[in-house]
Design a protein around this motif. Structure first.
Motif, mmCIF file in Angstrom:
data_model
loop_
_atom_site.group_PDB
_atom_site.id
_atom_site.type_symbol
_atom_site.label_atom_id
_atom_site.label_comp_id
_atom_site.label_asym_id
_atom_site.label_seq_id
_atom_site.Cartn_x
_atom_site.Cartn_y
_atom_site.Cartn_z
ATOM 1 N N TYR A 216 67.113 39.960 4.203
ATOM 2 C CA TYR A 216 65.854 39.893 3.462
ATOM 3 C C TYR A 216 65.917 40.628 2.122
ATOM 4 O O TYR A 216 64.878 40.929 1.531
ATOM 5 C CB TYR A 216 64.714 40.458 4.334
ATOM 6 N N ASP A 217 67.130 40.918 1.662
ATOM 7 C CA ASP A 217 67.265 41.661 0.407
ATOM 8 C C ASP A 217 66.514 41.026 -0.768
ATOM 9 O O ASP A 217 65.854 41.743 -1.530
ATOM 10 C CB ASP A 217 68.740 41.835 0.053
ATOM 11 N N PRO A 218 66.580 39.697 -0.955
ATOM 12 C CA PRO A 218 65.829 39.114 -2.081
ATOM 13 C C PRO A 218 64.323 39.333 -1.963
ATOM 14 O O PRO A 218 63.651 39.623 -2.966
ATOM 15 C CB PRO A 218 66.184 37.627 -2.009
ATOM 16 N N LEU A 219 63.783 39.202 -0.751
ATOM 17 C CA LEU A 219 62.344 39.405 -0.549
ATOM 18 C C LEU A 219 61.975 40.873 -0.753
ATOM 19 O O LEU A 219 60.930 41.190 -1.332
ATOM 20 C CB LEU A 219 61.935 38.961 0.851
ATOM 21 N N VAL A 220 62.838 41.765 -0.283
ATOM 22 C CA VAL A 220 62.601 43.199 -0.456
ATOM 23 C C VAL A 220 62.638 43.570 -1.932
ATOM 24 O O VAL A 220 61.776 44.321 -2.427
ATOM 25 C CB VAL A 220 63.651 44.008 0.341
ATOM 26 N N SER B 39 65.127 50.612 -0.978
ATOM 27 C CA SER B 39 65.706 51.380 0.126
ATOM 28 C C SER B 39 64.620 51.918 1.057
ATOM 29 O O SER B 39 64.829 52.010 2.282
ATOM 30 C CB SER B 39 66.552 52.536 -0.405
ATOM 31 N N LEU B 40 63.455 52.247 0.517
ATOM 32 C CA LEU B 40 62.354 52.727 1.356
ATOM 33 C C LEU B 40 61.763 51.572 2.168
ATOM 34 O O LEU B 40 61.465 51.729 3.355
ATOM 35 C CB LEU B 40 61.270 53.374 0.485
ATOM 36 N N ILE B 41 61.614 50.417 1.532
ATOM 37 C CA ILE B 41 61.089 49.247 2.240
ATOM 38 C C ILE B 41 62.006 48.888 3.408
ATOM 39 O O ILE B 41 61.556 48.660 4.540
ATOM 40 C CB ILE B 41 60.954 48.041 1.291
ATOM 41 N N LYS B 42 63.323 48.862 3.139
ATOM 42 C CA LYS B 42 64.268 48.506 4.191
ATOM 43 C C LYS B 42 64.282 49.548 5.305
ATOM 44 O O LYS B 42 64.420 49.198 6.496
ATOM 45 C CB LYS B 42 65.671 48.346 3.600
ATOM 46 N N ALA B 43 64.120 50.800 4.964
ATOM 47 C CA ALA B 43 64.075 51.842 5.988
ATOM 48 C C ALA B 43 62.852 51.678 6.878
ATOM 49 O O ALA B 43 62.923 51.875 8.105
ATOM 50 C CB ALA B 43 64.076 53.226 5.328
ATOM 51 N N VAL B 44 61.722 51.318 6.274
ATOM 52 C CA VAL B 44 60.506 51.076 7.066
ATOM 53 C C VAL B 44 60.723 49.888 7.996
ATOM 54 O O VAL B 44 60.410 49.952 9.196
ATOM 55 C CB VAL B 44 59.290 50.844 6.138
ATOM 56 N N ILE B 45 61.276 48.795 7.472
ATOM 57 C CA ILE B 45 61.536 47.615 8.303
ATOM 58 C C ILE B 45 62.499 47.975 9.434
ATOM 59 O O ILE B 45 62.307 47.565 10.587
ATOM 60 C CB ILE B 45 62.107 46.465 7.457
ATOM 61 N N PRO C 25 51.774 36.568 9.876
ATOM 62 C CA PRO C 25 52.560 37.809 9.891
ATOM 63 C C PRO C 25 54.018 37.597 10.286
ATOM 64 O O PRO C 25 54.842 38.487 10.094
ATOM 65 C CB PRO C 25 51.831 38.672 10.924
ATOM 66 N N PHE C 26 54.336 36.416 10.836
ATOM 67 C CA PHE C 26 55.713 36.137 11.228
ATOM 68 C C PHE C 26 56.512 35.472 10.102
ATOM 69 O O PHE C 26 57.696 35.183 10.271
ATOM 70 C CB PHE C 26 55.742 35.262 12.478
ATOM 71 N N ASP C 27 55.871 35.236 8.979
ATOM 72 C CA ASP C 27 56.560 34.724 7.789
ATOM 73 C C ASP C 27 57.136 35.927 7.044
ATOM 74 O O ASP C 27 56.380 36.762 6.540
ATOM 75 C CB ASP C 27 55.573 33.967 6.913
ATOM 76 N N PRO C 28 58.465 36.055 6.988
ATOM 77 C CA PRO C 28 59.056 37.242 6.358
ATOM 78 C C PRO C 28 58.548 37.508 4.951
ATOM 79 O O PRO C 28 58.310 38.666 4.581
ATOM 80 C CB PRO C 28 60.556 36.938 6.372
ATOM 81 N N ALA C 29 58.389 36.457 4.140
ATOM 82 C CA ALA C 29 57.951 36.657 2.756
ATOM 83 C C ALA C 29 56.548 37.263 2.719
ATOM 84 O O ALA C 29 56.291 38.224 1.978
ATOM 85 C CB ALA C 29 57.975 35.331 1.998
ATOM 86 N N GLN C 30 55.630 36.723 3.525
ATOM 87 C CA GLN C 30 54.266 37.249 3.549
ATOM 88 C C GLN C 30 54.227 38.658 4.120
ATOM 89 O O GLN C 30 53.517 39.534 3.622
ATOM 90 C CB GLN C 30 53.363 36.344 4.393
#
Length: 230
Positions: free
Chosen positions: A95-99, A111-117, A152-157
């Protein structure tokens, strides 16, 4: 409404066999025909059943999403729910492009977004908690709706909505990341009632928050450093 579970089982067997008949890359025409015939039969049967409450003929009975009769909509939702359970976590980099997009949009470090995920869902887009939080960033329905998340199950949203929420918390607490993370996990109301506004406040009062939140803040910050180093 009653649905023969053997039909659902057969649908899933057809869909998840090697060469998924619904995928664009595999499956024979016979497989696809079998799947679609079964699915049509299931939805036709569900559509033919009267919906509860004797809805008036003027609207043809209650309707779910996309205007499907409620019985058919329920059958379709049940099928998708079982499909989701067949999927596990994705790769952290999937999901790097979306992040990156959400991070740039809302001013939050990727890096913070990915850590939360990482700690919310282990990168499973179909994760659902016991409290009902959903998706990659584990959004509650009310929170997600307020953030414009319809699925909520749509990764982009989900990533967009979760990052927007996290960004709002960072602004609320003047960039104090640890406090924002505590609020993301325990809720801003709980943090505010303890008078926590800065990371220094949090260090002094961390023991007053649930142990889950104490562990969450430490782990997310540690994981953020790991992703930042990649």
């Amino acid at each position: 409404m009653s649905i023969d579970p053997r039909m659902i089982q057969q649908l899933l067997r057809l869909q998840f066999q090697p060469g998924n008949p619904l995928s664009s890359s595999g499956g024979t025409s016979a497989d696809s025909s079998d799947f679609l015939t079964l699915l049509d039969s299931l939805l036709a049967t569900a559509s033919a059943e009267p919906s509860a409450g004797n809805a008036s003929a003027s609207n043809g009975g209650r309707a779910g999403a996309a205007g499907l009769p409620m019985a058919a909509y329920t059958a379709n939702t049940a099928l998708h729910s079982m499909q989701r359970s067949a999927y596990g976590p994705s790769r952290p980099g999937a999901y790097d492009p979306l992040v990156a997009e959400a991070g740039a949009k809302y001013g939050v470090e990727p890096s913070l977004i990915k850590a939360v995920i990482h700690h919310e869902s282990s990168f499973n887009p179909y994760a659902v908690s016991s409290a009902g939080a959903k998706g990659l960033m584990q959004l509650m329905d009310g929170t997600g709706e307020g953030l414009g998340v319809s699925d909520p199950f749509d990764p982009a949203q989900n990533i967009d909505g979760g990052t927007r929420f996290l960004s709002g918390l960072l602004r609320k607490y003047d960039g104090n990341e640890a406090v924002a993370l505590a609020a993301y996990n325990a809720g801003p109301g709980r943090v505010d009632r303890l008078g926590i506004r800065t990371d220094a406040d949090l260090r002094d009062k961390l023991h007053l928050l649930p142990q889950e939140t104490q562990r969450y803040v430490r782990r997310v910050l540690d994981t953020k450093l790991q992703y930042a180093a990649l």
